[in-house]
Design a protein around this motif. Structure first.
Motif, PDB file in Angstrom:
ATOM      1  N   ILE A   1       0.857  -1.178   0.000  1.00 46.90           N
ATOM      2  CA  ILE A   1       0.000   0.000   0.000  1.00 46.90           C
ATOM      3  C   ILE A   1       0.900   1.237   0.000  1.00 46.90           C
ATOM      4  O   ILE A   1       1.875   1.307   0.751  1.00 46.90           O
ATOM      5  CB  ILE A   1      -0.915   0.016   1.251  1.00 46.90           C
ATOM      6  N   GLY A   2       0.580   2.190  -0.866  1.00 44.38           N
ATOM      7  CA  GLY A   2       1.357   3.427  -0.944  1.00 44.38           C
ATOM      8  C   GLY A   2       2.512   3.393  -1.929  1.00 44.38           C
ATOM      9  O   GLY A   2       3.154   4.425  -2.145  1.00 44.38           O
ATOM     10  N   MET A   3       2.786   2.226  -2.527  1.00 41.91           N
ATOM     11  CA  MET A   3       3.901   2.163  -3.470  1.00 41.91           C
ATOM     12  C   MET A   3       3.606   3.014  -4.701  1.00 41.91           C
ATOM     13  O   MET A   3       2.465   3.135  -5.138  1.00 41.91           O
ATOM     14  CB  MET A   3       4.245   0.718  -3.863  1.00 41.91           C
ATOM     15  N   SER A   4       4.650   3.623  -5.264  1.00 42.74           N
ATOM     16  CA  SER A   4       4.512   4.441  -6.465  1.00 42.74           C
ATOM     17  C   SER A   4       4.334   3.558  -7.679  1.00 42.74           C
ATOM     18  O   SER A   4       5.009   2.529  -7.815  1.00 42.74           O
ATOM     19  CB  SER A   4       5.753   5.314  -6.654  1.00 42.74           C
ATOM     20  N   LEU A   5       3.444   4.004  -8.570  1.00 41.00           N
ATOM     21  CA  LEU A   5       3.129   3.231  -9.769  1.00 41.00           C
ATOM     22  C   LEU A   5       3.207   4.108 -11.008  1.00 41.00           C
ATOM     23  O   LEU A   5       3.034   5.323 -10.932  1.00 41.00           O
ATOM     24  CB  LEU A   5       1.718   2.647  -9.656  1.00 41.00           C
ATOM     25  N   ARG A   6       3.445   3.444 -12.122  1.00 41.45           N
ATOM     26  CA  ARG A   6       3.400   4.124 -13.415  1.00 41.45           C
ATOM     27  C   ARG A   6       2.530   3.297 -14.350  1.00 41.45           C
ATOM     28  O   ARG A   6       2.390   2.083 -14.173  1.00 41.45           O
ATOM     29  CB  ARG A   6       4.795   4.332 -13.989  1.00 41.45           C
ATOM     30  N   PRO A   7       1.962   3.948 -15.368  1.00 37.95           N
ATOM     31  CA  PRO A   7       1.036   3.234 -16.252  1.00 37.95           C
ATOM     32  C   PRO A   7       1.745   2.300 -17.228  1.00 37.95           C
ATOM     33  O   PRO A   7       2.889   2.520 -17.609  1.00 37.95           O
ATOM     34  CB  PRO A   7       0.331   4.360 -17.007  1.00 37.95           C
ATOM     35  N   VAL A   8       1.022   1.255 -17.608  1.00 39.37           N
ATOM     36  CA  VAL A   8       1.441   0.312 -18.649  1.00 39.37           C
ATOM     37  C   VAL A   8       0.273   0.218 -19.623  1.00 39.37           C
ATOM     38  O   VAL A   8      -0.844  -0.091 -19.234  1.00 39.37           O
ATOM     39  CB  VAL A   8       1.750  -1.085 -18.067  1.00 39.37           C
ATOM     40  N   PHE A   9       0.536   0.513 -20.901  1.00 40.88           N
ATOM     41  CA  PHE A   9      -0.485   0.440 -21.929  1.00 40.88           C
ATOM     42  C   PHE A   9      -0.388  -0.934 -22.581  1.00 40.88           C
ATOM     43  O   PHE A   9       0.526  -1.202 -23.355  1.00 40.88           O
ATOM     44  CB  PHE A   9      -0.297   1.563 -22.947  1.00 40.88           C
ATOM     45  N   ASP A  10      -1.306  -1.819 -22.222  1.00 37.06           N
ATOM     46  CA  ASP A  10      -1.296  -3.205 -22.660  1.00 37.06           C
ATOM     47  C   ASP A  10      -2.154  -3.350 -23.920  1.00 37.06           C
ATOM     48  O   ASP A  10      -3.378  -3.321 -23.849  1.00 37.06           O
ATOM     49  CB  ASP A  10      -1.827  -4.095 -21.535  1.00 37.06           C
ATOM     50  N   VAL A  11      -1.484  -3.486 -25.084  1.00 41.58           N
ATOM     51  CA  VAL A  11      -2.191  -3.630 -26.356  1.00 41.58           C
ATOM     52  C   VAL A  11      -2.699  -5.063 -26.457  1.00 41.58           C
ATOM     53  O   VAL A  11      -1.923  -6.015 -26.361  1.00 41.58           O
ATOM     54  CB  VAL A  11      -1.276  -3.266 -27.546  1.00 41.58           C
ATOM     55  N   LEU A  12      -4.012  -5.211 -26.677  1.00 37.88           N
ATOM     56  CA  LEU A  12      -4.660  -6.512 -26.616  1.00 37.88           C
ATOM     57  C   LEU A  12      -4.738  -7.245 -27.945  1.00 37.88           C
ATOM     58  O   LEU A  12      -4.853  -8.474 -27.958  1.00 37.88           O
ATOM     59  CB  LEU A  12      -6.075  -6.351 -26.053  1.00 37.88           C
ATOM     60  N   ASP A  13      -4.722  -6.506 -29.055  1.00 34.98           N
ATOM     61  CA  ASP A  13      -4.896  -7.166 -30.351  1.00 34.98           C
ATOM     62  C   ASP A  13      -4.336  -6.302 -31.472  1.00 34.98           C
ATOM     63  O   ASP A  13      -3.870  -5.184 -31.245  1.00 34.98           O
ATOM     64  CB  ASP A  13      -6.379  -7.500 -30.591  1.00 34.98           C
ATOM     65  N   ALA A  14      -4.373  -6.836 -32.681  1.00 29.38           N
ATOM     66  CA  ALA A  14      -3.834  -6.137 -33.849  1.00 29.38           C
ATOM     67  C   ALA A  14      -4.613  -4.868 -34.178  1.00 29.38           C
ATOM     68  O   ALA A  14      -4.086  -3.962 -34.829  1.00 29.38           O
ATOM     69  CB  ALA A  14      -3.823  -7.072 -35.063  1.00 29.38           C
ATOM     70  N   ALA A  15      -5.849  -4.779 -33.729  1.00 32.75           N
ATOM     71  CA  ALA A  15      -6.663  -3.588 -33.966  1.00 32.75           C
ATOM     72  C   ALA A  15      -6.275  -2.435 -33.028  1.00 32.75           C
ATOM     73  O   ALA A  15      -6.762  -1.324 -33.180  1.00 32.75           O
ATOM     74  CB  ALA A  15      -8.147  -3.908 -33.804  1.00 32.75           C
ATOM     75  N   GLY A  16      -5.400  -2.699 -32.052  1.00 32.16           N
ATOM     76  CA  GLY A  16      -4.917  -1.658 -31.157  1.00 32.16           C
ATOM     77  C   GLY A  16      -5.724  -1.450 -29.895  1.00 32.16           C
ATOM     78  O   GLY A  16      -5.472  -0.503 -29.151  1.00 32.16           O
ATOM     79  N   HIS A  17      -6.703  -2.315 -29.624  1.00 21.20           N
ATOM     80  CA  HIS A  17      -7.439  -2.194 -28.369  1.00 21.20           C
ATOM     81  C   HIS A  17      -6.438  -2.277 -27.212  1.00 21.20           C
ATOM     82  O   HIS A  17      -5.590  -3.167 -27.189  1.00 21.20           O
ATOM     83  CB  HIS A  17      -8.488  -3.299 -28.237  1.00 21.20           C
ATOM     84  N   THR A  18      -6.544  -1.345 -26.294  1.00 22.20           N
ATOM     85  CA  THR A  18      -5.549  -1.213 -25.228  1.00 22.20           C
ATOM     86  C   THR A  18      -6.241  -1.083 -23.885  1.00 22.20           C
ATOM     87  O   THR A  18      -7.268  -0.442 -23.754  1.00 22.20           O
ATOM     88  CB  THR A  18      -4.692   0.061 -25.487  1.00 22.20           C
ATOM     89  N   ARG A  19      -5.641  -1.728 -22.878  1.00 20.01           N
ATOM     90  CA  ARG A  19      -6.137  -1.556 -21.512  1.00 20.01           C
ATOM     91  C   ARG A  19      -5.041  -0.928 -20.671  1.00 20.01           C
ATOM     92  O   ARG A  19      -3.849  -1.001 -20.995  1.00 20.01           O
ATOM     93  CB  ARG A  19      -6.622  -2.879 -20.924  1.00 20.01           C
ATOM     94  N   LEU A  20      -5.450  -0.340 -19.571  1.00 23.56           N
ATOM     95  CA  LEU A  20      -4.535   0.367 -18.694  1.00 23.56           C
ATOM     96  C   LEU A  20      -4.217  -0.490 -17.486  1.00 23.56           C
ATOM     97  O   LEU A  20      -5.111  -0.848 -16.715  1.00 23.56           O
ATOM     98  CB  LEU A  20      -5.154   1.703 -18.254  1.00 23.56           C
ATOM     99  N   LEU A  21      -2.954  -0.836 -17.338  1.00 25.26           N
ATOM    100  CA  LEU A  21      -2.448  -1.545 -16.161  1.00 25.26           C
ATOM    101  C   LEU A  21      -1.429  -0.652 -15.486  1.00 25.26           C
ATOM    102  O   LEU A  21      -1.095   0.420 -15.998  1.00 25.26           O
ATOM    103  CB  LEU A  21      -1.789  -2.868 -16.583  1.00 25.26           C
ATOM    104  N   PHE A  22      -0.897  -1.097 -14.370  1.00 25.76           N
ATOM    105  CA  PHE A  22       0.134  -0.337 -13.671  1.00 25.76           C
ATOM    106  C   PHE A  22       1.252  -1.276 -13.236  1.00 25.76           C
ATOM    107  O   PHE A  22       1.041  -2.472 -13.076  1.00 25.76           O
ATOM    108  CB  PHE A  22      -0.453   0.378 -12.462  1.00 25.76           C
ATOM    109  N   THR A  23       2.437  -0.697 -13.036  1.00 25.70           N
ATOM    110  CA  THR A  23       3.577  -1.441 -12.526  1.00 25.70           C
ATOM    111  C   THR A  23       4.338  -0.552 -11.549  1.00 25.70           C
ATOM    112  O   THR A  23       4.107   0.670 -11.488  1.00 25.70           O
ATOM    113  CB  THR A  23       4.486  -1.931 -13.676  1.00 25.70           C
ATOM    114  N   ALA A  24       5.252  -1.160 -10.805  1.00 23.01           N
ATOM    115  CA  ALA A  24       6.037  -0.404  -9.831  1.00 23.01           C
ATOM    116  C   ALA A  24       6.875   0.640 -10.540  1.00 23.01           C
ATOM    117  O   ALA A  24       7.420   0.398 -11.610  1.00 23.01           O
ATOM    118  CB  ALA A  24       6.923  -1.343  -9.024  1.00 23.01           C
ATOM    119  N   ASP A  25       6.987   1.776  -9.904  1.00 23.94           N
ATOM    120  CA  ASP A  25       7.747   2.895 -10.470  1.00 23.94           C
ATOM    121  C   ASP A  25       9.227   2.732 -10.169  1.00 23.94           C
ATOM    122  O   ASP A  25       9.640   2.308  -9.148  1.00 23.94           O
ATOM    123  CB  ASP A  25       7.224   4.198  -9.882  1.00 23.94           C
TER     124      ASP A  25
END
Length: 133
Positions: A109-133
């Protein structure tokens, strides 16, 4: 993982299109300045209907998390465990998401995070995840 492909609506389309462009777009009330997430037609702070899509930094901290050892939906099978999280953006609003590249025992809890843009398919659909900063 076989993640689910988002189905944008008129209300959510700017969010999903922003992710395709590696931008995080969130509605912001022009009357009171409040952030409105998840997207909707009115401000959750003052009920005004004057919202503008605004880019945010993507920087966040881990508010809370849980580790799902059974897939939450069939589309997420194969990605066990799922590191499900609520993150607090530096701008002050929360979002449900998942962490990637972080071992369950390293989540704090409280750890710093940065976004990860996870591309799901060839059409470019993308979801937003996070990882440690």
């Amino acid at each position: 993982m076989n993640a689910l492909i988002p189905r944008p609506t008129d209300i959510t389309r700017p969010f999903w299109e922003g992710l395709r462009e590696r931008r995080i777009m969130i509605p912001r009330c022009q009357a009171c300045g409040g952030w409105v997430f998840y997207p909707r037609r009115h401000c959750t702070h003052c009920a005004a209907q004057d919202l503008a899509w605004t880019e945010v930094s993507g920087r966040a901290t881990l508010c809370t998390f849980t580790i799902a050892r059974v897939p939450t939906l069939p589309g997420f099978a194969g990605a066990e465990p799922q590191n499900l999280a609520v993150v607090t953006f530096n701008e002050g609003f929360n979002m449900n998401t998942a962490l990637t590249g972080v071992a369950p025992d390293a989540m704090r809890i409280g750890m710093s995070l940065r976004p990860v843009f996870d591309v799901l398919d060839a059409a470019g659909h993308t979801r937003l995840l996070f990882t440690a900063d």
